[in-house]
Design a protein around this motif. Sequence first.
Motif, PDB file in Angstrom:
ATOM      1  N   LEU A 277     -59.623  15.216 -36.433  1.00 12.32           N
ATOM      2  CA  LEU A 277     -60.693  16.039 -36.872  1.00 12.32           C
ATOM      3  C   LEU A 277     -61.926  14.267 -35.688  1.00 12.32           C
ATOM      4  O   LEU A 277     -62.625  15.432 -34.451  1.00 12.32           O
TER       5      LEU A 277
ATOM      6  N   THR B  19     -60.605  13.840 -32.872  1.00 11.40           N
ATOM      7  CA  THR B  19     -60.494  14.276 -31.504  1.00 11.40           C
ATOM      8  C   THR B  19     -61.451  15.229 -30.747  1.00 11.40           C
ATOM      9  O   THR B  19     -61.657  16.316 -30.162  1.00 11.40           O
ATOM     10  N   TYR B  20     -61.176  16.426 -32.713  1.00 10.67           N
ATOM     11  CA  TYR B  20     -61.686  17.838 -31.974  1.00 10.67           C
ATOM     12  C   TYR B  20     -63.477  17.688 -32.363  1.00 10.67           C
ATOM     13  O   TYR B  20     -64.128  18.565 -31.243  1.00 10.67           O
ATOM     14  N   PHE B  21     -64.155  16.175 -32.865  1.00  9.35           N
ATOM     15  CA  PHE B  21     -65.339  15.922 -32.549  1.00  9.35           C
ATOM     16  C   PHE B  21     -65.657  15.730 -31.189  1.00  9.35           C
ATOM     17  O   PHE B  21     -67.111  15.357 -30.803  1.00  9.35           O
ATOM     18  N   SER B  22     -65.108  15.983 -30.648  1.00 11.37           N
ATOM     19  CA  SER B  22     -64.845  14.921 -29.045  1.00 11.37           C
ATOM     20  C   SER B  22     -65.112  16.147 -28.221  1.00 11.37           C
ATOM     21  O   SER B  22     -65.514  15.217 -26.907  1.00 11.37           O
ATOM     22  N   GLY B  23     -64.683  17.159 -28.470  1.00 13.58           N
ATOM     23  CA  GLY B  23     -64.688  17.939 -27.857  1.00 13.58           C
ATOM     24  C   GLY B  23     -66.008  19.128 -27.264  1.00 13.58           C
ATOM     25  O   GLY B  23     -66.887  18.986 -28.352  1.00 13.58           O
ATOM     26  N   LYS B  24     -66.050  20.412 -27.129  1.00 13.33           N
ATOM     27  CA  LYS B  24     -67.047  21.524 -27.351  1.00 13.33           C
ATOM     28  C   LYS B  24     -66.749  22.159 -27.894  1.00 13.33           C
ATOM     29  O   LYS B  24     -65.911  22.149 -28.794  1.00 13.33           O
ATOM     30  N   ASP B  25     -67.775  22.976 -27.796  1.00 12.97           N
ATOM     31  CA  ASP B  25     -67.414  24.028 -28.968  1.00 12.97           C
ATOM     32  C   ASP B  25     -67.547  23.350 -30.402  1.00 12.97           C
ATOM     33  O   ASP B  25     -66.275  23.965 -31.270  1.00 12.97           O
ATOM     34  N   VAL B  26     -68.076  22.321 -31.331  1.00 15.18           N
ATOM     35  CA  VAL B  26     -67.350  21.818 -32.307  1.00 15.18           C
ATOM     36  C   VAL B  26     -68.141  22.761 -33.447  1.00 15.18           C
ATOM     37  O   VAL B  26     -69.512  22.771 -33.774  1.00 15.18           O
ATOM     38  N   ASP B  27     -67.443  22.751 -34.305  1.00 15.63           N
ATOM     39  CA  ASP B  27     -67.802  24.119 -35.214  1.00 15.63           C
ATOM     40  C   ASP B  27     -67.505  22.661 -36.520  1.00 15.63           C
ATOM     41  O   ASP B  27     -67.032  22.654 -37.854  1.00 15.63           O
ATOM     42  N   GLY B  28     -69.121  22.240 -36.894  1.00 11.67           N
ATOM     43  CA  GLY B  28     -69.542  21.851 -37.718  1.00 11.67           C
ATOM     44  C   GLY B  28     -68.604  21.894 -39.905  1.00 11.67           C
ATOM     45  O   GLY B  28     -68.846  20.537 -40.283  1.00 11.67           O
TER      46      GLY B  28
ATOM     47  N   ALA C 139     -64.873  21.337 -40.334  1.00 12.59           N
ATOM     48  CA  ALA C 139     -64.153  19.783 -39.652  1.00 12.59           C
ATOM     49  C   ALA C 139     -64.433  19.371 -41.244  1.00 12.59           C
ATOM     50  O   ALA C 139     -63.911  19.010 -41.857  1.00 12.59           O
TER      51      ALA C 139
END
Length: 217
Positions: free
Chosen positions: A166, A168-177, A180
């Motif tokens: 998660l 890593t996921y937050f550091s990317g683009k198009d994050v779906d809060g 997560a």
Amino acid sequence: MIRSTFENQLEELTKNVILMGALCEDAISKSVQFLKKDDSYLVNNVIKTYQKIEQSERDIEEQCLKLLLRQQPVAKDLRYVSAALKMVYDMKRIGAQAAEIGEIVNQGHIQPGPELEHLKKMANHVVGMVTTSIDAFVYENEKMANQVVRYDNTVDQDFDTIKVNLMTYFSGKDVDGEHAIDVLMVAKYIERIGDHTVNIAKWVIFSITGQLDGDDI
């Protein structure tokens, strides 16, 4: 004759604990089923299973109390009944947390991806822990109970893996809060189920040896 009646009552208690354990396994498995369309069937099914778990807890508690008051068991039998009385509380908590997972999953925010696969993996692990802990109680197998206690480290590692993913996921683009947050909440509930299963295993060990590790209970 009196001993035979008592042994029959203990057998009935064991059967009821097995059935309650099966309901817990069913609730966990159903709670992490991800539907492809908006449908309340999933959450309603899990909630109904949890209601059966609640009723099982009440029935087993009543059964245990009657055994303690009427039969006044001693030594190993007393530990066995006392352990069952304690175990059903953690089993009820497992059912409650599975119902919470079902509620979250039913919102449809969790999307396909590595986090989803890790959640399914975690759920499979705790279902196995529940099965093994109940088997340990039925067969009075201390080795199996200790396996459950040790296996909780695997569930904790699963949870840590999801947290790292998660991040890593937050550091990317198009994050779906919402995705997560729901993944993290479900993972935490599954981890708690693992903790409750460890408690069950420790009560099994107490019923066999008379020794109680109270760190988590």
